[in-house]
Design a protein around this motif. Structure first.
Motif, PDB file in Angstrom:
ATOM      1  N   UNK A 182       0.829  -1.204   0.000  1.00  0.00           N
ATOM      2  CA  UNK A 182       0.000   0.000   0.000  1.00  0.00           C
ATOM      3  C   UNK A 182       0.863   1.254   0.000  1.00  0.00           C
ATOM      4  N   UNK A 183       1.909   1.251   0.831  1.00  0.00           N
ATOM      5  CA  UNK A 183       2.794   2.409   0.908  1.00  0.00           C
ATOM      6  C   UNK A 183       3.569   2.604  -0.396  1.00  0.00           C
ATOM      7  N   UNK A 184       3.971   1.501  -1.011  1.00  0.00           N
ATOM      8  CA  UNK A 184       4.763   1.588  -2.241  1.00  0.00           C
ATOM      9  C   UNK A 184       3.936   2.093  -3.418  1.00  0.00           C
ATOM     10  N   UNK A 185       2.666   1.705  -3.453  1.00  0.00           N
ATOM     11  CA  UNK A 185       1.831   2.004  -4.615  1.00  0.00           C
ATOM     12  C   UNK A 185       0.970   3.244  -4.399  1.00  0.00           C
ATOM     13  N   UNK A 186       0.691   3.553  -3.127  1.00  0.00           N
ATOM     14  CA  UNK A 186      -0.153   4.700  -2.837  1.00  0.00           C
ATOM     15  C   UNK A 186      -1.626   4.370  -2.812  1.00  0.00           C
ATOM     16  N   UNK A 187      -1.959   3.198  -2.271  1.00  0.00           N
ATOM     17  CA  UNK A 187      -3.351   2.779  -2.132  1.00  0.00           C
ATOM     18  C   UNK A 187      -3.569   2.329  -0.694  1.00  0.00           C
ATOM     19  N   UNK A 188      -4.805   2.021  -0.342  1.00  0.00           N
ATOM     20  CA  UNK A 188      -5.071   1.579   1.027  1.00  0.00           C
ATOM     21  C   UNK A 188      -4.594   0.148   1.235  1.00  0.00           C
ATOM     22  N   UNK A 189      -4.386  -0.209   2.493  1.00  0.00           N
ATOM     23  CA  UNK A 189      -3.935  -1.571   2.827  1.00  0.00           C
ATOM     24  C   UNK A 189      -4.969  -2.609   2.376  1.00  0.00           C
ATOM     25  N   UNK A 190      -6.252  -2.303   2.571  1.00  0.00           N
ATOM     26  CA  UNK A 190      -7.306  -3.245   2.172  1.00  0.00           C
ATOM     27  C   UNK A 190      -7.303  -3.445   0.661  1.00  0.00           C
ATOM     28  N   UNK A 191      -7.147  -2.346  -0.077  1.00  0.00           N
ATOM     29  CA  UNK A 191      -7.093  -2.443  -1.538  1.00  0.00           C
ATOM     30  C   UNK A 191      -5.869  -3.228  -1.982  1.00  0.00           C
ATOM     31  N   UNK A 192      -4.732  -2.945  -1.346  1.00  0.00           N
ATOM     32  CA  UNK A 192      -3.510  -3.660  -1.689  1.00  0.00           C
ATOM     33  C   UNK A 192      -3.678  -5.158  -1.502  1.00  0.00           C
ATOM     34  N   UNK A 193      -4.328  -5.533  -0.405  1.00  0.00           N
ATOM     35  CA  UNK A 193      -4.512  -6.959  -0.141  1.00  0.00           C
ATOM     36  C   UNK A 193      -5.390  -7.615  -1.211  1.00  0.00           C
ATOM     37  N   UNK A 194      -6.408  -6.912  -1.697  1.00  0.00           N
ATOM     38  CA  UNK A 194      -7.253  -7.470  -2.757  1.00  0.00           C
ATOM     39  C   UNK A 194      -6.434  -7.773  -4.014  1.00  0.00           C
ATOM     40  N   UNK A 195      -5.550  -6.849  -4.364  1.00  0.00           N
ATOM     41  CA  UNK A 195      -4.715  -7.079  -5.550  1.00  0.00           C
ATOM     42  C   UNK A 195      -3.720  -8.210  -5.300  1.00  0.00           C
ATOM     43  N   UNK A 196      -3.139  -8.241  -4.129  1.00  0.00           N
ATOM     44  CA  UNK A 196      -2.185  -9.302  -3.803  1.00  0.00           C
ATOM     45  C   UNK A 196      -2.864 -10.669  -3.806  1.00  0.00           C
ATOM     46  N   UNK A 197      -4.069 -10.737  -3.272  1.00  0.00           N
ATOM     47  CA  UNK A 197      -4.800 -12.008  -3.267  1.00  0.00           C
ATOM     48  C   UNK A 197      -5.154 -12.428  -4.695  1.00  0.00           C
ATOM     49  N   UNK A 198      -5.443 -11.457  -5.561  1.00  0.00           N
ATOM     50  CA  UNK A 198      -5.697 -11.788  -6.969  1.00  0.00           C
ATOM     51  C   UNK A 198      -4.453 -12.397  -7.604  1.00  0.00           C
ATOM     52  N   UNK A 199      -3.280 -11.853  -7.304  1.00  0.00           N
ATOM     53  CA  UNK A 199      -2.044 -12.416  -7.845  1.00  0.00           C
ATOM     54  C   UNK A 199      -1.803 -13.828  -7.320  1.00  0.00           C
ATOM     55  N   UNK A 200      -2.154 -14.077  -6.058  1.00  0.00           N
ATOM     56  CA  UNK A 200      -2.042 -15.424  -5.506  1.00  0.00           C
ATOM     57  C   UNK A 200      -2.998 -16.374  -6.225  1.00  0.00           C
ATOM     58  N   UNK A 201      -4.243 -15.945  -6.404  1.00  0.00           N
ATOM     59  CA  UNK A 201      -5.256 -16.788  -7.045  1.00  0.00           C
ATOM     60  C   UNK A 201      -4.891 -17.131  -8.482  1.00  0.00           C
ATOM     61  N   UNK A 202      -4.188 -16.216  -9.154  1.00  0.00           N
ATOM     62  CA  UNK A 202      -3.819 -16.449 -10.549  1.00  0.00           C
ATOM     63  C   UNK A 202      -2.463 -17.143 -10.685  1.00  0.00           C
ATOM     64  N   UNK A 203      -1.869 -17.543  -9.557  1.00  0.00           N
ATOM     65  CA  UNK A 203      -0.626 -18.307  -9.594  1.00  0.00           C
ATOM     66  C   UNK A 203       0.630 -17.485  -9.757  1.00  0.00           C
ATOM     67  N   UNK A 204       0.510 -16.157  -9.654  1.00  0.00           N
ATOM     68  CA  UNK A 204       1.688 -15.304  -9.870  1.00  0.00           C
ATOM     69  C   UNK A 204       2.355 -14.847  -8.578  1.00  0.00           C
ATOM     70  N   UNK A 205       1.755 -15.150  -7.450  1.00  0.00           N
ATOM     71  CA  UNK A 205       2.353 -14.789  -6.163  1.00  0.00           C
ATOM     72  C   UNK A 205       2.033 -15.883  -5.152  1.00  0.00           C
ATOM     73  N   UNK A 206       2.843 -15.935  -4.117  1.00  0.00           N
ATOM     74  CA  UNK A 206       2.626 -16.880  -3.014  1.00  0.00           C
ATOM     75  C   UNK A 206       2.600 -16.084  -1.717  1.00  0.00           C
ATOM     76  N   UNK A 207       1.866 -16.587  -0.743  1.00  0.00           N
ATOM     77  CA  UNK A 207       1.799 -15.885   0.536  1.00  0.00           C
ATOM     78  C   UNK A 207       2.162 -16.847   1.654  1.00  0.00           C
ATOM     79  N   UNK A 208       2.724 -16.280   2.723  1.00  0.00           N
ATOM     80  CA  UNK A 208       3.075 -17.061   3.906  1.00  0.00           C
ATOM     81  C   UNK A 208       3.023 -16.133   5.111  1.00  0.00           C
ATOM     82  N   UNK A 209       2.661 -16.654   6.293  1.00  0.00           N
ATOM     83  CA  UNK A 209       2.602 -15.799   7.479  1.00  0.00           C
ATOM     84  C   UNK A 209       3.994 -15.358   7.900  1.00  0.00           C
ATOM     85  N   UNK A 210       4.088 -14.130   8.351  1.00  0.00           N
ATOM     86  CA  UNK A 210       5.349 -13.563   8.838  1.00  0.00           C
ATOM     87  C   UNK A 210       5.274 -13.507  10.366  1.00  0.00           C
TER      88      UNK A 210
END
Length: 226
Positions: A182-210
């Protein structure tokens, strides 16, 4: 006996990559893996013994170039279609492959989503039958195979923001959290997560708990697409 669908022979010299490609093929409805081989000689033997509709063919094999295999198969009367898999970006090689009947090229490394797109487009092209009503129908049949386009983002996501999130994630070697994105792109955290989850769903990103912080662990996203 049930219909095996489109029978695919995976020809790949790297056993780990071959297993991964076979796993990908098996996950696409309408396709079945006829076998996995690691050389031109093994591919010829398999084709002599088993019906195959499509080769997922690595172009660099231990006993020769994949396009040489295609030439020998055509000379022997084998009509299986070819999707070439290669890390080479030599367009002269691409032109030669097209002249031999290679229907698609997939550049290594690739994700499941990329191969699924090529296979489903190939299946749509293969399913065309009968007589075309006119030029438009012929063009549509060829376009299904020759002109893949990126899928449109889901409703509520814009292509421009998706590109920005994708570029930020690709540039971050250690991955990003939704807040960092969100900070890097200039959008809200909730919006950023929606885009990140879309990348995960489409196989282009992976997520793991920190872990390592007090409270609920935060998800960290890493680029895995190509």
């Amino acid at each position: 006996m049930s219909d095996p669908g489109i029978r695919v022979l995976v020809v790949e010299d790297d056993p780990v990559a071959a297993d991964a490609h076979a796993l990908y093929v098996g996950r696409v409805p309408g396709f079945t893996v006829s076998g996995t081989v690691h050389s031109m000689a093994d591919a010829r033997r398999h084709l002599d013994q088993h019906p195959v509709d499509l080769l997922l063919l690595d172009l660099y094999l231990p006993d020769g170039h994949g396009l040489h295999l295609v030439r020998t198969l055509r000379a022997a009367g084998h009509g299986a279609d070819i999707i070439a898999v290669t890390s080479a970006r030599d367009l002269a090689m691409v032109r030669e492959g097209v002249s031999l009947g290679v229907v698609q090229y997939v550049l290594k490394p690739f994700t499941f989503a990329t191969l699924r797109d090529r296979l489903t487009r190939y299946a749509a092209f293969r399913a065309t039958a009968g007589e075309a009503s006119g030029q438009d129908e012929v063009d549509r049949a060829i376009a299904a195979l020759r002109a893949p386009r990126p899928a449109a983002p889901p409703k509520g996501l814009t292509a421009a923001t998706l590109r920005a999130v994708t570029e930020a994630l690709r540039a971050a070697g250690g991955g990003l959290t939704a807040a960092e994105t969100a900070a890097a792109v200039g959008i809200s955290r909730i919006t950023a997560r929606r885009y990140l989850e879309h990348l995960v769903d489409s196989g282009r990103a992976a997520r793991a708990p920190q872990y390592g912080q007090v409270g609920r662990p935060e998800l960290r996203y890493r680029w895995s697409g190509h």
